[in-house]
Structure formats: C-alpha cells, structure tokens
Scaffold this motif. Structure first.
Motif, PDB file in Angstrom:
ATOM      1  N   HIS A  32       0.822  -1.209   0.000  1.00 57.92           N
ATOM      2  CA  HIS A  32       0.000   0.000   0.000  1.00 57.92           C
ATOM      3  C   HIS A  32       0.859   1.263   0.000  1.00 57.92           C
ATOM      4  CE1 HIS A  32      -3.405  -2.590   1.104  1.00 57.92           C
ATOM      5  NE2 HIS A  32      -4.152  -1.594   0.688  1.00 57.92           N
ATOM      6  N   ARG A  33       0.244   2.366  -0.473  1.00 54.61           N
ATOM      7  CA  ARG A  33       0.854   3.695  -0.444  1.00 54.61           C
ATOM      8  C   ARG A  33      -0.148   4.653   0.192  1.00 54.61           C
ATOM      9  NH1 ARG A  33       2.473   2.209  -6.294  1.00 54.61           N
ATOM     10  NH2 ARG A  33       0.472   3.018  -6.974  1.00 54.61           N
ATOM     11  N   SER A  35      -1.149   7.280  -0.955  1.00 50.85           N
ATOM     12  CA  SER A  35      -2.029   7.793  -2.014  1.00 50.85           C
ATOM     13  C   SER A  35      -3.236   6.887  -2.275  1.00 50.85           C
ATOM     14  CB  SER A  35      -1.233   8.001  -3.308  1.00 50.85           C
ATOM     15  OG  SER A  35      -0.626   6.787  -3.718  1.00 50.85           O
ATOM     16  N   THR A  73       1.860   1.231   6.039  1.00 52.05           N
ATOM     17  CA  THR A  73       3.012   1.643   5.221  1.00 52.05           C
ATOM     18  C   THR A  73       4.241   1.973   6.062  1.00 52.05           C
ATOM     19  OG1 THR A  73       2.304   3.965   5.237  1.00 52.05           O
ATOM     20  CG2 THR A  73       1.517   2.584   3.407  1.00 52.05           C
TER      21      THR A  73
END
Length: 196
Positions: A32-33, A35, A73
């Motif tokens: 995941h990010r 964003s 993250t």
C-alpha cells in the motif's frame, strides 16, 4: 518474563519479511501507499463492504483510511497488506496476513463494483501462494460472517476448511454477528483455478 521474551522472539522469527509485489493474469498485488487513501475510503465507505468486516467503522471516511495506511506503510507491521490493483493501478481491495494472538490470520475485502468477477479468489490464491513460499508449513486462520457465502466460497476454493462457529462483534453493524471460523492447514492450499 522468559515466556514473554520467547513469545516475542518466536513472533520475530515467524515474520515473512517486507510485503512483495505479486502479479496474476488480471491483477497486481502490491504494498500500500498513502495515495491509496481516497480509493480505500470509497470502497469501505460502502456499507455493503464494511458490514462484512469485523473492525471497519461505518461510516468510513478518508481519515480512517489515512490512519490505517500510516500503520500499513510504516514498515513496522509483522504481516503483509497487499493492495489489490487492476492494470491501471486502480486500488480495488486488500488482502492481508496479520499476526494476531498466536496465529496468522487472513483478511480481505473488495470494492463492490468488482464483485462476482473472480478477482477475490484470484487475489487470495496468489497472495496465499506467495505467503506460503516465505512461510512454508504455516497454518492460516480466517473466517467470514455467516451472511457472506461468497467470501466463504473464496476460502473453500483456496483450501480453507470450516473449524467452528462463534459470535463476533462487527463495528460497522454495532452488533454481535454469527461468524464461521476457518483454517488452512499445511498441505491443503489449492493454487489451481477450479471451475465455478
């Protein structure tokens, strides 16, 4: 004191390492990010999705997604949380392996507009295959709310077996909900596609 130390050491030894990127015929599973927050908020803001998860609140908004992503993250988590994405890197769901209590647990969800297309089975099988490559011989626990037969089918196709039933609190529903417990035993994993 020794028991606590040994438990921590055992947990550390049992960690699979950093979340990798896995590709399938139609999907890319990636770390995941930050964003991804808007896409996660859109998916879990749909009560039909969040009501099938134990810990997702309802309503679910961008701040909830950002708070979850800050942990996912950070690199400090023991397990993996894959973002399920399509060819254009659109975030459509999540498959995660989390160390809880004394066992690995599988959880997942998918944006409702992508239901009934086989994406979840494809993602769960690919993620589980990679996890078991890193953690051979590992038993994986999971489960579904009793009113979610589609999710139970995904698990059965992957090799999970029903081990019991209990009531589990669902934050989105604000109630105890009947929950079917499942487990994938070493050697039971089914990576091959099966007819639907």
């Amino acid at each position: 004191m020794n028991a606590m130390h040994n438990h921590r050491q055992e947990t550390h030894i049992a960690a699979p390492g950093p979340c990798p990127t896995v590709t399938t015929a139609r999907l890319t599973l990636r770390p995941h990010r930050m964003s991804d927050a808007d896409a996660i908020a859109r998916s879990l803001g749909d009560f039909e999705v969040s009501r099938m998860l134990a810990r997702a609140p309802a309503p679910y908004d961008r701040q909830d997604a950002a708070e979850w992503l800050s942990g996912a993250t950070s690199g400090l988590e023991e397990g993996w949380a894959f973002a399920i994405t399509t060819g254009d890197d659109e975030h459509i769901g999540c498959v995660a392996f989390e160390w809880r209590g004394d066992a690995w647990h599988l959880g997942y969800w998918l944006n409702r507009s992508h239901w009934r297309q086989g994406y979840m089975t494809e993602a769960v099988r690919a993620a589980t295959a990679r996890f078991l490559t890193r953690m051979p011989g590992t038993e994986i626990h999971s489960g579904v709310f009793a009113d979610n037969p589609a999710s139970l089918r995904v698990q059965k196709k992957t090799g999970f077996r029903i081990t019991g039933c209990s009531d589990l609190y669902c934050v989105a529903r604000g109630a105890m909900v009947p929950h079917i417990e499942t487990r994938l035993e070493p050697g039971d994993f089914r990576p091959a596609a099966s007819r639907q």
